[in-house]
Design an enzyme around this catalytic site. Structure first.
Site, PDB file in Angstrom:
ATOM      1  N   LYS A  99       0.829  -1.213   0.000  1.00 28.17           N
ATOM      2  CA  LYS A  99       0.000   0.000   0.000  1.00 28.17           C
ATOM      3  C   LYS A  99       0.862   1.261   0.000  1.00 28.17           C
ATOM      4  O   LYS A  99       0.486   2.273  -0.592  1.00 28.17           O
ATOM      5  CB  LYS A  99      -0.948   0.021   1.213  1.00 28.17           C
ATOM      6  CG  LYS A  99      -2.088  -0.960   1.105  1.00 28.17           C
ATOM      7  CD  LYS A  99      -3.140  -0.487   0.128  1.00 28.17           C
ATOM      8  CE  LYS A  99      -4.270  -1.489   0.014  1.00 28.17           C
ATOM      9  NZ  LYS A  99      -5.241  -1.143  -1.029  1.00 28.17           N
ATOM     10  N   LYS A 145      -3.375 -11.318  -8.513  1.00 26.80           N
ATOM     11  CA  LYS A 145      -4.580 -11.985  -8.014  1.00 26.80           C
ATOM     12  C   LYS A 145      -5.818 -11.322  -8.626  1.00 26.80           C
ATOM     13  O   LYS A 145      -5.762 -10.132  -8.980  1.00 26.80           O
ATOM     14  CB  LYS A 145      -4.625 -11.940  -6.482  1.00 26.80           C
ATOM     15  CG  LYS A 145      -4.882 -10.567  -5.893  1.00 26.80           C
ATOM     16  CD  LYS A 145      -5.217 -10.631  -4.400  1.00 26.80           C
ATOM     17  CE  LYS A 145      -5.529  -9.241  -3.875  1.00 26.80           C
ATOM     18  NZ  LYS A 145      -5.963  -9.168  -2.506  1.00 26.80           N
ATOM     19  N   LYS A 187     -10.875  -6.412  -8.054  1.00 26.58           N
ATOM     20  CA  LYS A 187     -11.525  -5.290  -8.712  1.00 26.58           C
ATOM     21  C   LYS A 187     -10.522  -4.158  -8.954  1.00 26.58           C
ATOM     22  O   LYS A 187     -10.580  -3.476  -9.965  1.00 26.58           O
ATOM     23  CB  LYS A 187     -12.656  -4.798  -7.808  1.00 26.58           C
ATOM     24  CG  LYS A 187     -13.651  -3.948  -8.530  1.00 26.58           C
ATOM     25  CD  LYS A 187     -14.893  -3.761  -7.674  1.00 26.58           C
ATOM     26  CE  LYS A 187     -15.975  -3.118  -8.468  1.00 26.58           C
ATOM     27  NZ  LYS A 187     -17.284  -3.291  -7.869  1.00 26.58           N
TER      28      LYS A 187
HETATM   29  P1  AMP Z   1     -11.616  -8.656  -0.403  1.00 27.38           P
HETATM   30  O1  AMP Z   1     -12.640  -8.440  -1.455  1.00 27.38           O
HETATM   31  O2  AMP Z   1     -10.208  -8.368  -0.854  1.00 27.38           O
HETATM   32  O3  AMP Z   1     -11.968  -7.995   0.914  1.00 27.38           O
HETATM   33  O4  AMP Z   1     -11.592 -10.231  -0.103  1.00 27.38           O
HETATM   34  C1  AMP Z   1     -12.662 -10.930   0.492  1.00 27.38           C
HETATM   35  C2  AMP Z   1     -12.290 -12.394   0.634  1.00 27.38           C
HETATM   36  O5  AMP Z   1     -12.067 -12.984  -0.663  1.00 27.38           O
HETATM   37  C3  AMP Z   1     -10.985 -12.619   1.417  1.00 27.38           C
HETATM   38  O6  AMP Z   1     -11.110 -13.789   2.196  1.00 27.38           O
HETATM   39  C4  AMP Z   1      -9.956 -12.804   0.344  1.00 27.38           C
HETATM   40  O7  AMP Z   1      -8.851 -13.584   0.773  1.00 27.38           O
HETATM   41  C5  AMP Z   1     -10.754 -13.538  -0.737  1.00 27.38           C
HETATM   42  N1  AMP Z   1     -10.200 -13.236  -2.068  1.00 27.38           N
HETATM   43  C6  AMP Z   1     -10.148 -12.031  -2.670  1.00 27.38           C
HETATM   44  N2  AMP Z   1      -9.568 -12.110  -3.884  1.00 27.38           N
HETATM   45  C7  AMP Z   1      -9.222 -13.413  -4.056  1.00 27.38           C
HETATM   46  C8  AMP Z   1      -8.576 -14.154  -5.106  1.00 27.38           C
HETATM   47  N3  AMP Z   1      -8.172 -13.553  -6.216  1.00 27.38           N
HETATM   48  N4  AMP Z   1      -8.392 -15.482  -4.936  1.00 27.38           N
HETATM   49  C9  AMP Z   1      -8.807 -16.091  -3.799  1.00 27.38           C
HETATM   50  N5  AMP Z   1      -9.422 -15.464  -2.772  1.00 27.38           N
HETATM   51  C10 AMP Z   1      -9.634 -14.143  -2.887  1.00 27.38           C
END
Ligand code: AMP
Ligand code: TRP
Length: 325
Positions: A113, A193, A196
């Protein structure tokens, strides 16, 4: 054992969220008491100004629609918004006093970040994992379903808990991460990864046509330049999605890819078809939920009420331990 997880209100959820985390949220409901939180305070660490925060409300709604359509059941699980239970901010401040700054400065997401939002390296970013720890232990969560990217945060949460228990007497159980079989989904660009913020995602709520279009634009195994070249499924981001969405044919896909029996275009068509078939019931349920505008409000109000009852008890206990009577 209680289950707790959180996710930032990023709006519509993508295949990475679903495969990496949400499918486990749904499964765990069958056997455990589960609490799932939309972490709007965490979101503020990356937002600045009235225009940017004005999207939070809509994003929370879109996200909850996805969670419900994916099978989260408010009768079984507590679903709530982080800021609706403000006790977490008090516990966060208290935990700040037991967390050495050096631990926080080592966290990989903080370092990222510092680069990616140079113009807004706020104090909240450093404390992000403390707030996440407060989320989990305010409910004495022991099982934490998350994607692989969250493992460093969970490790730190365990260290903070150990330190608190050591200094003030056993109060909180150590939380354990729970991963899915495919805990990291890469995005359509094949390198980062799925997220969005990189615009490399496929949303669960996309139409079948949009899904086909997005999947067809994806990068595949970078070493496979021509149709006749044999592929390497383990290097291909499309293959990791096949493991989930075309499960019945995944061995065949791997074999055909390695022997150049199937080209990347056909492989992607097969995947898009698998995703659309799999998500048809999800999309149908989502449409039904969208036609009930008050329902989301009711779920969140009820969730906050149930969560708060637990949070108040834990916060009093932690305050007593720390001499704040
Ligand atoms: P976030 O939207 O980043 O707050 O993520 C919400 C949940 O989704 C968390 O448990 C993340 O670890 C999981 N997550 C987000 N992006 C990925 C990804 N590309 N692959 C696997 N898990 C993900
Ligand atoms: N940091 C997590 C993410 O970006 C969201 C989160 C906040 C969380 N609090 C949590 C995840 C507690 C699990 C448990 O996805």
């Amino acid at each position: 054992m209680r289950v707790f997880s959180g996710a930032r209100p990023t709006g519509r959820q993508h295949l990475g969220n679903y495969v990496g985390a949400i499918q486990n949220y749904v499964k765990l409901q069958r056997e455990h008491e589960c609490i799932y939180c939309i972490v709007d305070i965490h979101a503020l660490t990356s937002l600045e100004g009235a225009e940017e925060v004005s999207h939070l409300k809509g994003n929370i709604r879109e996200m909850l629609l996805d969670w419900l359509a994916a099978g989260l059941d408010p009768e079984k699980s507590i679903l709530f918004v982080q800021s609706h239970v403000p006790e977490v901010m008090q516990l966060h401040t208290m935990l700040s006093m037991v967390t050495p700054l050096s631990w926080l400065l080592r966290v990989p997401t903080f370092k990222e970040k510092v680069h990616s939002q140079k113009e807004n390296v706020n104090y909240g970013l450093v404390g992000y994992p403390i707030l996440m720890t407060a989320d989990i232990i305010l409910y004495k969560g022991e099982i934490v379903p998350v994607g692989e990217d969250q493992l460093p945060h969970l490790e730190l949460a365990r260290e903070i808990v150990r330190r608190f228990n050591h200094l003030y007497g056993y109060t909180f159980p150590e939380p354990q991460a729970k991963l899915t079989t495919v805990p990291l989904i890469r995005g359509l660009d094949g390198t980062q990864k799925m997220s969005k913020s990189y615009n490399n995602q496929v949303d669960l709520a996309s139409s079948p046509e949009e899904t086909v279009e997005r999947i067809m634009s994806a990068f595949t195994d970078p070493s496979r330049k021509y149709r006749r070249d044999p592929g390497h499924p383990e290097l291909c981001n499309i293959y990791s999605l096949h493991q989930f969405f075309t499960a019945g044919r995944v061995a065949e896909v791997a074999l055909e890819c390695r022997s150049a029996g199937i080209g990347c275009v056909d492989c992607k068509k097969l995947l898009a078809k698998g995703i659309n078939t799999n998500l048809e019931p999800f999309r149908e349920r989502r449409r039904e939920l969208e036609s009930r505008p008050d329902y989301i409000e009711e779920v969140l109000q009820e969730g906050a009420c149930r969560a708060r009852a637990i949070a108040e008890v834990t916060l009093s206990e932690a305050k007593m331990r720390m001499g704040l009577t």
